[in-house]
Design an enzyme around this catalytic site. Sequence first.
Site, PDB file in Angstrom:
ATOM      1  N   SER A 102      70.211  -2.602 -25.883  1.00  0.00           N
ATOM      2  CA  SER A 102      69.090  -1.660 -26.191  1.00  0.00           C
ATOM      3  C   SER A 102      68.853  -1.251 -27.536  1.00  0.00           C
ATOM      4  O   SER A 102      69.374  -0.348 -28.160  1.00  0.00           O
ATOM      5  CB  SER A 102      69.840   0.348 -25.493  1.00  0.00           C
ATOM      6  OG  SER A 102      70.458  -0.284 -24.500  1.00  0.00           O
ATOM      7  N   LYS A 177      63.193   1.483 -21.369  1.00  0.00           N
ATOM      8  CA  LYS A 177      64.812   2.012 -21.660  1.00  0.00           C
ATOM      9  C   LYS A 177      64.492   3.253 -21.994  1.00  0.00           C
ATOM     10  O   LYS A 177      65.667   3.936 -22.302  1.00  0.00           O
ATOM     11  CB  LYS A 177      65.365   1.010 -22.273  1.00  0.00           C
ATOM     12  CG  LYS A 177      67.489   1.210 -22.774  1.00  0.00           C
ATOM     13  CD  LYS A 177      68.140   1.085 -21.836  1.00  0.00           C
ATOM     14  CE  LYS A 177      69.476   1.655 -21.771  1.00  0.00           C
ATOM     15  NZ  LYS A 177      70.230   2.029 -20.975  1.00  0.00           N
TER      16      LYS A 177
HETATM   17  P1  NAD Z   1      79.620  -3.000 -27.688  1.00  0.00           P
HETATM   18  O1  NAD Z   1      80.700  -1.788 -28.913  1.00  0.00           O
HETATM   19  O2  NAD Z   1      81.451  -2.436 -26.948  1.00  0.00           O
HETATM   20  O3  NAD Z   1      79.614  -4.319 -27.640  1.00  0.00           O
HETATM   21  C1  NAD Z   1      79.235  -5.063 -28.256  1.00  0.00           C
HETATM   22  C2  NAD Z   1      79.876  -6.374 -28.846  1.00  0.00           C
HETATM   23  O4  NAD Z   1      78.895  -6.981 -30.171  1.00  0.00           O
HETATM   24  C3  NAD Z   1      81.167  -6.144 -29.513  1.00  0.00           C
HETATM   25  O5  NAD Z   1      82.092  -6.796 -29.163  1.00  0.00           O
HETATM   26  C4  NAD Z   1      80.838  -6.535 -31.042  1.00  0.00           C
HETATM   27  O6  NAD Z   1      81.155  -7.088 -31.156  1.00  0.00           O
HETATM   28  C5  NAD Z   1      79.415  -7.540 -30.535  1.00  0.00           C
HETATM   29  N1  NAD Z   1      79.117  -7.859 -31.716  1.00  0.00           N
HETATM   30  C6  NAD Z   1      78.362  -6.860 -33.013  1.00  0.00           C
HETATM   31  N2  NAD Z   1      77.717  -7.395 -33.726  1.00  0.00           N
HETATM   32  C7  NAD Z   1      77.461  -8.803 -33.365  1.00  0.00           C
HETATM   33  C8  NAD Z   1      77.263  -9.998 -34.246  1.00  0.00           C
HETATM   34  N3  NAD Z   1      76.312  -9.831 -35.449  1.00  0.00           N
HETATM   35  N4  NAD Z   1      77.224 -11.270 -32.987  1.00  0.00           N
HETATM   36  C9  NAD Z   1      77.947 -11.242 -32.270  1.00  0.00           C
HETATM   37  N5  NAD Z   1      78.786  -9.848 -31.509  1.00  0.00           N
HETATM   38  C10 NAD Z   1      78.121  -8.487 -32.313  1.00  0.00           C
HETATM   39  O7  NAD Z   1      78.828  -1.792 -26.739  1.00  0.00           O
HETATM   40  P2  NAD Z   1      78.575  -1.990 -25.108  1.00  0.00           P
HETATM   41  O8  NAD Z   1      78.296  -0.687 -24.633  1.00  0.00           O
HETATM   42  O9  NAD Z   1      78.674  -3.344 -24.465  1.00  0.00           O
HETATM   43  O10 NAD Z   1      76.684  -1.814 -25.273  1.00  0.00           O
HETATM   44  C11 NAD Z   1      75.880  -3.214 -25.653  1.00  0.00           C
HETATM   45  C12 NAD Z   1      74.745  -2.969 -25.125  1.00  0.00           C
HETATM   46  O11 NAD Z   1      74.747  -2.044 -24.261  1.00  0.00           O
HETATM   47  C13 NAD Z   1      74.170  -1.283 -26.697  1.00  0.00           C
HETATM   48  O12 NAD Z   1      72.944  -1.561 -27.024  1.00  0.00           O
HETATM   49  C14 NAD Z   1      74.537   0.138 -25.669  1.00  0.00           C
HETATM   50  O13 NAD Z   1      73.257   0.453 -26.337  1.00  0.00           O
HETATM   51  C15 NAD Z   1      73.499  -0.842 -24.189  1.00  0.00           C
HETATM   52  N6  NAD Z   1      74.021   0.278 -22.981  1.00  0.00           N
HETATM   53  C16 NAD Z   1      75.580  -0.229 -22.358  1.00  0.00           C
HETATM   54  C17 NAD Z   1      75.918   0.885 -21.487  1.00  0.00           C
HETATM   55  C18 NAD Z   1      76.696   1.007 -21.353  1.00  0.00           C
HETATM   56  O14 NAD Z   1      77.284   1.561 -20.580  1.00  0.00           O
HETATM   57  N7  NAD Z   1      78.466   0.516 -22.237  1.00  0.00           N
HETATM   58  C19 NAD Z   1      74.714   1.050 -19.829  1.00  0.00           C
HETATM   59  C20 NAD Z   1      74.019   0.649 -20.811  1.00  0.00           C
HETATM   60  C21 NAD Z   1      72.865  -0.017 -22.055  1.00  0.00           C
END
Ligand code: NAD
Length: 302
Positions: A102, A177
Amino acid sequence: MEAGATTPVVAFIGLGVMGLPMVTNLHRSGTAVTGYDLSPAARNAAGERGIPVADDLGALLEQSDVVVTMLPNTPHVESVVHGADGVLARSAPGTLMVDMSSISPQGTLAIHSALQERQIRFVDAPVSGGVKGAVAGTLSVMAGGDADSVERARAILQPMSSRITHMGPVGTGQATKVCNQVAVAINIQAVCEAFTLGRALGVDLGRLREAMMGGATASWVLDNLGPQMLAGDDSAGFRIVLQVKDLRLALDAAADAGAPLPAASGVLNMYLEAVAHGEGGNGNQALSRVYERLANRDIARP
Ligand code: NAD
């Protein structure tokens, strides 16, 4: 492998709270997918599930014809696109990039322009449905892109989702979104407020939730997050810092487009209060704690 091949080779970047269950479903579907994350702990967690994992992003991109990203925010996606070992430097022309994070609708358009110059196709495909939907493979995907690219992305998206809505050209997925996030956040606030009033009136909150679930206020939030609020369970799920990020993205987009969002502004300020209390790592249902402070009483425990 050549772009457009029938069995795509997929690089899945970002193995966090959402990415790990999503890549697990993709792997289980028989797709040739390899995961990558900056964090060694995240890579290990995927490896323990039997998912192939790479520790060299550039080499992985050279071997992949589809790149999926599930990263926190716009700068993280930009770094995977523009970095020395990123998509622009290492992916072949004809590669399809599907960004499921997102991020900013405006930033998405800039990423698309840069990729177009290298003939890399792009679909923005953020999701709704939370961790529960990611684990179950029932996410709702909001896709933006040209019809051919979205069609090509569908085979990758299907094992992770139960609904894929093609919204229009690139950027419309992220635009959708931010609208979705405005409605979710205000829905959470509405449930907190109903519980706060119910608590003050001495109503049994479990029964209040049950009654509301049968009527006009039934919602995913009330169904899934209501029980966590009532149990005093602040665990994430969707962290408050990510909710703050999404509301900021929505308000930035609204400022550019001239749309008034008074309720989203209000709930953002309440989430910022939670962050100021050191609660940014809590799940977004823990907005209930802000209401408890306002009411000076605990929603969960009488
Ligand atoms: P998270 O922080 O748990 O996971 C993100 C991952 O990306 C981490 O493991 C981090 O180490 C990795 N990362 C960061 N920068 C990086 C890079 N340059 N290269 C490789 N890896 C990298 O976050 P999440 O909860 O999984 O959310 C991810 C996305 O999905 C966000 O944009 C969030 O808004 C969206 N989202 C989350 C949910 C939810 O319920 N958690 C629901 C819908 C949408």
